[in-house]
Design a protein around this motif. Sequence first.
Motif, mmCIF file in Angstrom:
data_model
loop_
_atom_site.group_PDB
_atom_site.id
_atom_site.type_symbol
_atom_site.label_atom_id
_atom_site.label_comp_id
_atom_site.label_asym_id
_atom_site.label_seq_id
_atom_site.Cartn_x
_atom_site.Cartn_y
_atom_site.Cartn_z
ATOM 1 N N TRP A 105 0.806 -1.219 0.000
ATOM 2 C CA TRP A 105 0.000 0.000 0.000
ATOM 3 C C TRP A 105 0.846 1.280 0.000
ATOM 4 O O TRP A 105 0.329 2.363 -0.261
ATOM 5 C CB TRP A 105 -0.887 0.023 1.243
ATOM 6 C CG TRP A 105 -1.994 -0.994 1.209
ATOM 7 C CD1 TRP A 105 -1.929 -2.290 1.578
ATOM 8 C CD2 TRP A 105 -3.330 -0.765 0.769
ATOM 9 N NE1 TRP A 105 -3.139 -2.908 1.396
ATOM 10 C CE2 TRP A 105 -4.026 -1.981 0.910
ATOM 11 C CE3 TRP A 105 -4.022 0.350 0.274
ATOM 12 C CZ2 TRP A 105 -5.370 -2.112 0.566
ATOM 13 C CZ3 TRP A 105 -5.360 0.223 -0.053
ATOM 14 C CH2 TRP A 105 -6.026 -1.001 0.076
ATOM 15 N N GLU A 108 0.857 3.607 -3.183
ATOM 16 C CA GLU A 108 -0.466 4.133 -3.522
ATOM 17 C C GLU A 108 -0.945 5.146 -2.489
ATOM 18 O O GLU A 108 -1.581 6.134 -2.818
ATOM 19 C CB GLU A 108 -1.472 2.971 -3.618
ATOM 20 C CG GLU A 108 -2.813 3.351 -4.223
ATOM 21 C CD GLU A 108 -2.704 3.700 -5.695
ATOM 22 O OE1 GLU A 108 -3.554 4.492 -6.176
ATOM 23 O OE2 GLU A 108 -1.784 3.187 -6.361
ATOM 24 N N ASN A 112 -2.758 8.765 -3.134
ATOM 25 C CA ASN A 112 -4.201 8.578 -3.198
ATOM 26 C C ASN A 112 -4.782 8.613 -1.783
ATOM 27 O O ASN A 112 -4.495 7.743 -0.951
ATOM 28 C CB ASN A 112 -4.522 7.223 -3.875
ATOM 29 C CG ASN A 112 -6.004 7.049 -4.148
ATOM 30 O OD1 ASN A 112 -6.847 7.631 -3.479
ATOM 31 N ND2 ASN A 112 -6.323 6.221 -5.134
ATOM 32 N N ALA A 115 -6.832 5.503 -0.904
ATOM 33 C CA ALA A 115 -5.986 4.376 -0.529
ATOM 34 C C ALA A 115 -5.493 4.536 0.905
ATOM 35 O O ALA A 115 -5.394 3.562 1.663
ATOM 36 C CB ALA A 115 -4.804 4.251 -1.488
#
Length: 701
Positions: A105, A108, A112, A115
């Motif tokens: 993660w 991202e 984002n 996210a």
Amino acid sequence: MINPKRTYSSFISDVRIAFILFMVFAVSHAQQAEQIPEVMVMARVQKDRVLLRWGTTTPVSWLRANKYGYVIERYTITRNGVLVDPPESKSLTGTTLLPLPLENWEQEVEQNDNAAIMAQALYGESFEVEEMQGGLAQIISKSKEIEQRFSFALFAADLDFKVAKMGALGFEDTDISPNEEYLYKIIPKIPGEILKVKSGIVSVKIKEPEPLPKPIDVIAVPDDKSILITWEYAMFKPIYNAYHVERSEDGNTFARLGDTPLVNLNDKPGSPARRMFYVDTLPQNNKRYYYRIVGISPFGEEGTPSDVVSAEGAKKLTSVPHISRYEFNNSGGVVLNWEFKKESESEISGFQLNWAAQEKGPYRTVQSNIPASSRTTTFTNPEPSNYFRIVALGKNNQKATSLTSFVQAIDSIPPKMPIGLTGVVDSLGVVNIKWEANTEKDLLGYRVFRGNLDAEELSQITVAPISKNTFVDTVQVKSLNDKVFYQIVAVDKRFNMSDYSEKLSIKKPDVVPPSSPVFKSYNQKEEGVLLQWINSSSQDVFQHKLYRQKVNEAKKGWQVIFQTDTITSYLDTDVGSNIKYRYAIFAEDESGLLSAPSTPVTITSKKDVKEEQLIKGFSVVADRTNKNVMISWRKMPEEVTEITVYKSKKEGKPVLFKQMPNTMNRIVDNAVSPGNTYVYSLKVITKQGNHSKVETKEVVF
């Protein structure tokens, strides 16, 4: 707002989410704790793939599914319109589908915000919402942490399909074929002994993808340095769960207002929202701005932008008109005067006068284009009650409305006397009366008066004036008075009363039957039976009815043989010989009520002719050549009125075969079959109603 520039490790360790504006796609599902949780799934067809989105209905089931994962099975149920039997099954996940591990993660999250929310919900050490003012923030702050994680995770998945896939809440099926129909099953792999969760199912037809619709009914409402944007929400609720508002200064180049999509926080269970609203704060008034709305689907897709609307911010009026006084002129019109600041005249284009018959409205404009410099106007046709408002019309479509002023006209003229009064009363004593409606505009209603005697003064029976020109009353029908009397008075809104209407007299229904008549005597005559009786003693008797029945045919009921008003005797000549008759007499009053019957009398009529001499030459002959039976007899004398023939097979029950006048002396029976013995019986009836002895013949066919 989450800061994407923060380092991943510090963000994951302890994020305090401040974006309370976006809440709950599925918080309402958390209230279903008493039900078995299940997987809710939806699908959308794109050009070369099928997108699947799902979520569990409770926070606990979501938390367990994150640990044990999901399995997706697909079943092909039709191909080119033909049913596939049995359906072809396929596992789309191979292994169990789980949220991506924490290390996947990092990249991202830096780019984002959605996210970052999902990662924090899945793996964050703590998940808290900052304390903020307002009821919603306080409720969220007090809710359980798992519910906060669950709600924000679903929300982030709704706004970003990529994030949904990373969090094991979305999937793409790219192995599809045109003209096929699939059934997808999302199976949570949670052991049953830990938690039972129902699988989710959705069916999809592979066809050309349908474009997402554009939002409709977009309206821009201007205000002072702000514009309210509102659009239809309920119709597209299954399609869009968030929206972007875009603004332009030239109508061509649009920029989004804020980085975060809008969700409808007014949409609550049991009270669904119909529209969405957004207030845009403007840097200045009197400049036109253009707006359009873009919807976002649960798969993160952006729909077609709405039609463009525009508006300009407008400065609010600094003054409000105030009606200061009124008076009536010689023509009966109302002269109204109001106050309005002289220095504010430049802000308005003029005034208008609104009028209503009652304070709550509805109000309608009765005068417009009143100059901005004017402070008086005349309303020429006032009603008995008038409610006025003066409206200042701003040059920027602004309005300032005065308080309501009540004006009541002078009225001493009563309404006209009600006319056309009619009424009826039924057997239960329910009275329905009506009259012609008055036409006065200021009519308040009617008062109803009732009495039991024509000469007495009638009493009011309505507590307050009634609005309808009908009235329902109830009276006692079993009383000494056989009539009831009514009058109507019309009342206007100034409580002026009309003259009394003409008095209406209504006859009450007669519910008491007359007394019974009594048989006095009876005698046998050669012509028939002579009956004599004493009439009913009741005053309202209209007629007497004499009934007769044959004792051996009692099931056929009684037959009226005579009706009279004053006669007290009757000779019944329509009787047969040696037949037992029963007679009863009733009295009937003017209301159609029948008395109880008199005590019936039973009489056996005597035999006055030798009927056995009437039938002569009776014969029955079988014609086997022509397949019939000939029945014949000699011509009957004139006193015979009817000839009756009965037929049966031997040992069978006789049935009526023919009924004929006395002019016939033969008949042919074609309904016969070989090998049977038929029995024919002949009987005649005389003018006096006497029956002959039955003659019987047999024939072997």
